[in-house]
Design a protein around this motif. Structure first.
Motif, short mmCIF file in Angstrom:
data_model
loop_
_atom_site.label_atom_id
_atom_site.label_comp_id
_atom_site.label_asym_id
_atom_site.label_seq_id
_atom_site.Cartn_x
_atom_site.Cartn_y
_atom_site.Cartn_z
N VAL A 80 0.83 -1.21 0.00
CA VAL A 80 0.00 0.00 0.00
C VAL A 80 0.86 1.26 0.00
N MET A 81 2.08 1.17 0.52
CA MET A 81 2.91 2.37 0.65
C MET A 81 3.30 2.99 -0.69
N PRO A 82 3.85 2.23 -1.64
CA PRO A 82 4.12 2.84 -2.95
C PRO A 82 2.86 3.30 -3.67
N VAL A 83 1.75 2.61 -3.43
CA VAL A 83 0.49 3.03 -4.03
C VAL A 83 0.08 4.40 -3.48
N CYS A 84 0.27 4.60 -2.18
CA CYS A 84 -0.05 5.89 -1.57
C CYS A 84 0.79 7.01 -2.18
N ILE A 85 2.08 6.76 -2.31
CA ILE A 85 2.98 7.78 -2.87
C ILE A 85 2.60 8.10 -4.31
N PHE A 86 2.33 7.05 -5.08
CA PHE A 86 1.93 7.23 -6.47
C PHE A 86 0.65 8.06 -6.58
N TRP A 87 -0.32 7.76 -5.72
CA TRP A 87 -1.59 8.49 -5.79
C TRP A 87 -1.42 9.96 -5.41
N LEU A 88 -0.61 10.23 -4.39
CA LEU A 88 -0.34 11.61 -4.02
C LEU A 88 0.32 12.38 -5.17
N MET A 89 1.20 11.70 -5.88
CA MET A 89 1.88 12.35 -7.00
C MET A 89 0.91 12.63 -8.15
N THR A 90 -0.02 11.71 -8.41
CA THR A 90 -0.99 11.96 -9.49
C THR A 90 -1.92 13.11 -9.13
N GLN A 91 -2.06 13.38 -7.83
CA GLN A 91 -2.88 14.52 -7.39
C GLN A 91 -2.06 15.82 -7.35
N ARG A 92 -0.78 15.73 -7.72
CA ARG A 92 0.15 16.88 -7.69
C ARG A 92 0.33 17.44 -6.29
N ARG A 93 0.25 16.56 -5.33
CA ARG A 93 0.49 16.96 -3.94
C ARG A 93 1.95 16.62 -3.63
N TRP A 94 2.84 17.42 -4.18
CA TRP A 94 4.26 17.10 -4.16
C TRP A 94 4.82 17.11 -2.73
N LYS A 95 4.40 18.06 -1.93
CA LYS A 95 4.90 18.13 -0.56
C LYS A 95 4.45 16.91 0.24
N HIS A 96 3.17 16.57 0.11
CA HIS A 96 2.65 15.41 0.84
C HIS A 96 3.31 14.11 0.38
N SER A 97 3.51 13.98 -0.91
CA SER A 97 4.14 12.77 -1.44
C SER A 97 5.58 12.65 -0.97
N LEU A 98 6.30 13.78 -0.87
CA LEU A 98 7.68 13.75 -0.39
C LEU A 98 7.73 13.36 1.08
N ILE A 99 6.83 13.93 1.88
CA ILE A 99 6.78 13.57 3.30
C ILE A 99 6.47 12.08 3.47
N PHE A 100 5.49 11.61 2.70
CA PHE A 100 5.11 10.19 2.78
C PHE A 100 6.27 9.31 2.35
N LEU A 101 7.00 9.73 1.32
CA LEU A 101 8.15 8.96 0.82
C LEU A 101 9.24 8.86 1.88
N VAL A 102 9.56 9.97 2.52
CA VAL A 102 10.60 9.97 3.55
C VAL A 102 10.19 9.09 4.74
N LEU A 103 8.95 9.26 5.18
CA LEU A 103 8.46 8.44 6.28
C LEU A 103 8.49 6.95 5.92
N THR A 104 8.12 6.65 4.69
CA THR A 104 8.13 5.26 4.24
C THR A 104 9.54 4.69 4.22
N ALA A 105 10.49 5.46 3.70
CA ALA A 105 11.88 5.00 3.63
C ALA A 105 12.44 4.71 5.01
N VAL A 106 12.16 5.62 5.96
CA VAL A 106 12.64 5.42 7.33
C VAL A 106 11.99 4.19 7.95
N TYR A 107 10.67 4.07 7.76
CA TYR A 107 9.95 2.94 8.36
C TYR A 107 10.41 1.61 7.77
#
Length: 537
Positions: free
Chosen positions: A172-199
Motif C-alpha cells: 500500500v505504501m508505494p500506491v499511496c505515494i503514487f496516488w499523491l503524485m498523481t494529485q500533484r500533492r508534491w509536498k505530501h508525497s515527499l513527506i510520505f516517501l521519507v516516512l516510508t523510507a525510514v519505516y
C-alpha cells in the motif's frame, strides 16, 4: 443488508473450533514467550513470522487469552469476524465515495459475508492477517483523497498497521505515494516517501525471506509470471470449478484487466469513448483501491509463482480474490455505460445472491471435512502425539509447546472404545491405500503422503463427521482417527447411493498392519463397521 452478515456470523460460530491449525503455532509460541517474560513484549509482537511481521494476529490471540484465561482459538476466530466487518465498512466507504444510493452495495455484502471466504475466517491467523491487510490499506487510501487533505497524515499510521498484519500490507505504501503524485500533492508525497523510507529501513532490519518464498527473476520466467498474475487476479473463478480453476481464472483475470484498461484508457467524453492520456492519471478512491489489490496479486505472484501456477488459486487467498472481484464490480458501478440500467441492478443483485446461497452448498462438504480433520487431530495428538491433517511439511511440536493450551476432547472414552471394538460384519466395504510419488505439490513435505479410499459406503452413513479408525495390530492401544471426505454421489433416482470416502494423510504412523473400521455418530451414539483386519500402512 444485515441478513447476510448475521447468517455468515452463525456459520462461523457453528464451525469455529478451538484447535490450532498450521501457522497458528506462531500464536501459541507468542503466548508461551510472553508468559515466560524472557523477551521484551514489543519485540515479541513485531518479530518475524515466516515472511511477515504478524503483530495484529498476535494481538488477537492475546485478547482472546485475556478474555478466556487460556488459549482459545475458537474465540480468536470469532473475534476475527469483526475484521471482516471492518473490511465490509471499508468497501462501503469506497462505494459511497462515488455513489449515493445503497441498492448496488447489496452484492458486496452478499459476496463478502458468505462461505466464499470461509477458509480465511475459520483460521485464527489468516482472519487477522489477510482481511486486516486489505481493510487497513483501503482505510489508508481513504484519508488520501483530495477532499481529506486536512487529515491526510492519518494515512501513514494506518499504512503501518497494514504492514503489521502480513508482508502484503507493504504494497500500500508505494500506491499511496503514487496516488499523491498523481494529485500533484508534491509536498505530501515527499513527506510520505521519507516516512516510508525510514519505516521500511526499520521494518527490514534483520529480515530474512523464508524458504516458502522462492523468489527468482529471469527473462525466461516472465511468461510464467505474467500468466500467474492473470490467474491470481481472476482466481475468484475457482469457485465455479476447482477442476478447471486455472483455465477459468485465466479467462476471468484477462477479462478484468482488459475491461479495466479499456474503461480507464477510453473514458466517455461528450457522449463518445475517446482515448485520454490525462484520464489515465486521474484516479479516484475506487480505482486506486483496485490498483492496490492488483499490488496484492503481484506480491502473491512473486512469492508463489515458482511453486506453479496452481498455487495462485489456493484457498488461503480467497479473501483477496473476493476483494478483487468486489472492487472490480465497484469500478463497473462507477464507470460502465450500463451501470444505471435497471437490468444491471437486477443482474448484479441476482448473481451475487446466487453466488452467496450456492457457496453454502458448494463448500458444505469441504467445511465439514475441515472440522472433522481438526477434531481428529485433537484426538490423535492427545493420544499419539501426531497430527494427521496438518504439519505435512513441518515436524509435530513437542507436548511442552502446548503448556498454555488444552486440546478439547470431542470423543469420549466410551465412544473410542466402541469404535475400536467394531465386530466383523461381512460388509461390502473396501479400502485402498496408495502412497503418492514425487508430485510437485508435495515436494516440500518432509513426510510422504498416503491417499486413502474407502469404497462402497452406503447411504446409511452420514455425510459429515465420518472417520476411519485405525488400530495398530501389534499394539491395540495405538488407535488413530482419520477424517474422511464424502465423495459419494449426492442423489440418484431420489435415493442416496453407495460411493467413496477419501482422505490424504502424511506417513507419520508406524509402518505395519492395522485394523480399519468406518466410524461415525448417530444421534450422539457411536456406530462403526469393520472394513479390514489387515491394512498395510
Amino acid at each position: 443488508m444485515a441478513v447476510p452478515v448475521i447468517a455468515f456470523a452463525v456459520f462461523i460460530f457453528k464451525h469455529a473450533l478451538n484447535v490450532p491449525f498450521m501457522d497458528d503455532m506462531e500464536l501459541v509460541d507468542s503466548i508461551n514467550v510472553l508468559k515466560k517474560g524472557d523477551t521484551n513484549p514489543f519485540t515479541t509482537l513485531v518479530r518475524q513470522q515466516n515472511d511477515h511481521r504478524s503483530t495484529f494476529p498476535r494481538l488477537g490471540i492475546i485478547l482472546s487469552y485475556l478474555l478466556s484465561g487460556t488459549l482459545d482459538f475458537r474465540l480468536t476466530i470469532l473475534l476475527g469476524y469483526f475484521n471482516l466487518i471492518l473490511l465490509g465498512y471499508a468497501f462501503y466507504l469506497v462505494y459511497r465515495s462515488a455513489n449515493k444510493g445503497i441498492t448496488l452495495f447489496l452484492p458486496v455484502v452478499l459476496m463478502l459475508f458468505s462461505p466464499l471466504v470461509y477458509y480465511v475466517h475459520l483460521w485464527s491467523l489468516t482472519a487477522f492477517q489477510h482481511t486486516l491487510s486489505i481493510a487497513f490499506s483501503i482505510l489508508c487510501l481513504y484519508f488520501l483523497q483530495p477532499e481529506k487533505k486536512a487529515s491526510w497524515l492519518f494515512a501513514f499510521p494506518i499504512a503501518i498497521a497494514a504492514t503489521l498484519t502480513n508482508l502484503d500490507g507493504i504494497s500500500v505504501m508505494p500506491v499511496c505515494i503514487f496516488w499523491l503524485m498523481t494529485q500533484r500533492r508534491w509536498k505530501h508525497s515527499l513527506i510520505f516517501l521519507v516516512l516510508t523510507a525510514v519505516y521500511l529501513a526499520i521494518y527490514f532490519t534483520d529480515f530474512k525471506l523464508s524458504s516458502a518464498s522462492q523468489i527468482g527473476f529471469s527473462v525466461s520466467s516472465l511468461p510464467l509470471m505474467a500468466h500467474a498474475f492473470v490467474v491470481v487476479t481472476g482466481s475468484f473463478a475457482r469457485f465455479i470449478s476447482d477442476t478447471h480453476g486455472i483455465v477459468l481464472s485465466t479467462i476471468l483475470g484477462s477479462g478484468i484487466l482488459i475491461t479495466f484498461i479499456a474503461l480507464k484508457f477510453f473514458p466517455r467524453i461528450q457522449d463518445r469513448y475517446r482515448f485520454s492520456f490525462a484520464e489515465i492519471f486521474s484516479l479516484d478512491l475506487t480505482e486506486i483501491c483496485f490498483l492496490r489489490m492488483l499490488g496484492s496479486m503481484a506480491m502473491i505472484m512473486i512469492g508463489r509463482y515458482a511453486e506453479g501456477v496452481g498455487n495462485m488459486i489456493a484457498p488461503r487467498f480467497q479473501v483477496y480474490s473476493v476483494s478483487v472481484a468486489i472492487l472490480f464490480y465497484l469500478f463497473l458501478v462507477k464507470n460502465a455505460p450500463f451501470r444505471k440500467a435497471v437490468f444491471f441492478k437486477i443482474a448484479a443483485i441476482s448473481i451475487a445472491l446466487v453466488l452467496s446461497v450456492y457457496s453454502y452448498k458448494k463448500y458444505d462438504r469441504a467445511v465439514n471435512f475441515s472440522d472433522a480433520g481438526l477434531k481428529a487431530d485433537s484426538y490423535n495428538y492427545t493420544r499419539n502425539r501426531v497430527f494427521l491433517h496438518q504439519y505435512y511439511n513441518l515436524p509435530d511440536p513437542d507436548p511442552a509447546f502446548y503448556e498454555n493450551y488444552n486440546f478439547p476432547e470431542y470423543f469420549g472414552k466410551n465412544v473410542i472404545n466402541n469404535w475400536k471394538a467394531a465386530a466383523a460384519s461381512g460388509s461390502d466395504l473396501g479400502i485402498e491405500v496408495t502412497e503418492y510419488g514425487d508430485l510437485p505439490r508435495y515436494k516440500t513435505y518432509i513426510h510422504r503422503v498416503k491417499a486413502i479410499r474407502v469404497m462402497n459406503v452406503g447411504g446409511e452413513v452420514p455425510g459429515k463427521d465420518v472417520y476411519l479408525g485405525l488400530t495398530e495390530n501389534a499394539n491395540s492401544n495405538r488407535f488413530y482417527l482419520v477424517a474422511l471426505k464424502d465423495d459419494r454421489p449426492s442423489w440418484k433416482g431420489g435415493k442416496s447411493v453407495a460411493g467413496e470416502f477419501d482422505a490424504e494423510i502424511p506417513a507419520k504412523m508406524k509402518p505395519g498392519s492395522y485394523t480399519a473400521t468406518l466410524c461415525w455418530l448417530d444421534d450422539e451414539k457411536p456406530r462403526s463397521v469393520m472394513i479390514s483386519k489387515n491394512v498395510s500402512l
